[in-house]
Design a protein around this motif. Structure first.
Motif: not given
Length: 277
Positions: A146-148, A203-208, A249-256
């Motif tokens: 759900s978070a991409g 791919g969903a988390a890397l939308r440019l 990626a782990i850091r970004a997901y923790r922030r989300v």
């Protein structure tokens, strides 16, 4: 007064309509998936003949085909459960069994007992990852998805990273990279990352954004040129860079996740109606 019972009237029994085959529009994406499976199996054949460059190329081509079959299915609106199952079967063989046997024949055959156990563990963990994905495909509660993000590294990326010692050996010729005590721990590490619960990029988390899409295209062109001119060093760099992105990626997901926990609760939506039987 009771009405006389009619014995002659018989209600017709409705039999469920059987679905014959798959829709015509689903032939193309499923054919691409089957072609990826053929390339993955062909990698084992070339590894038996000790043609290591071609064996690796077969697995990489299978990875490219695996990356486009889903997009073709979405483009022609031919997504189906059959295609998902075929894709998982293809991934288990092309990116689980094939790299395990290639690396075993290339290096781990020198320690047949321990080497075979490591090869089995790698192939088994790849299959377990795909089984977990299939089991959760209809689950509505998937925090990573759900978070991409993805859960663990996907099977094609696992095959790309697992063959790093082989890339280094092909580019340098150093026997150190072929040593079983180097290859076995590396394979075990990659297998563990595949079944881990770590958040990885998708791919969903890397939308440019539009302003950097041209730069991204330029980077892809340079990367393709590097792989064509110097494939093994380039693949090594790509694989190691992918591993280096996992902590981010782990850091970004923790922030989300923290943003979701601190966000005010939205008003509860009405419960959906139960589906008809």
């Amino acid at each position: 007064m009771k009405r006389p019972r009619r014995f002659g009237a018989i209600r017709p029994i409705r039999t469920p309509r059987l679905q014959r085959g798959i829709p015509l529009r689903a032939v193309l994406p499923n054919a691409v998936t089957a072609l990826a499976l053929c390339f993955g199996l062909s990698g084992i054949r070339f590894a038996i003949g000790e043609q290591w460059e071609i064996a690796v190329a077969m697995v990489l081509i299978a990875g490219v085909l695996d990356g486009i079959d889903g997009r073709i299915a979405r483009l022609v609106r031919a997504e189906s459960r059959f295609g998902a199952e075929l894709d998982s079967l293809s991934d288990a063989i092309s990116f689980g069994v094939s790299p395990a046997l290639i690396l075993f024949l290339w290096s781990l055959e020198g320690v047949p007992r321990i080497g075979w156990i490591v090869a089995l563990v790698y192939a088994l963990f790849c299959a377990l990852r795909l089984a977990r994905f299939n089991a959760q495909i209809d689950d509505t509660h998937q925090p990573h998805k759900s978070a991409g993000f993805l859960t663990g590294i996907p099977a094609p990326a696992g095959a790309l990273v697992a063959m790093v010692p082989l890339y280094l050996w092909l580019s340098t010729g150093q026997p150190l990279f072929r040593a079983p005590w180097v290859v076995a721990p590396w394979m075990a590490l990659v297998a563990t990352l595949m079944i881990s619960s770590l958040a990885t990029w998708s791919g969903a988390a890397l939308r440019l954004r539009r302003r950097i899409r041209f730069e991204a295209i330029a980077i892809l062109v340079v990367l393709a040129a590097a792989i064509v001119s110097a494939p093994w060093p380039s693949l090594t760099v790509v694989a190691l860079l992918y591993l280096a992105t996992i902590p981010f990626a782990i850091r970004a997901y923790r922030r989300v996740r923290q943003q979701r926990e601190t966000a005010p609760a939205s008003p509860s939506a009405p419960e959906p109606a139960a589906p008809e039987a």
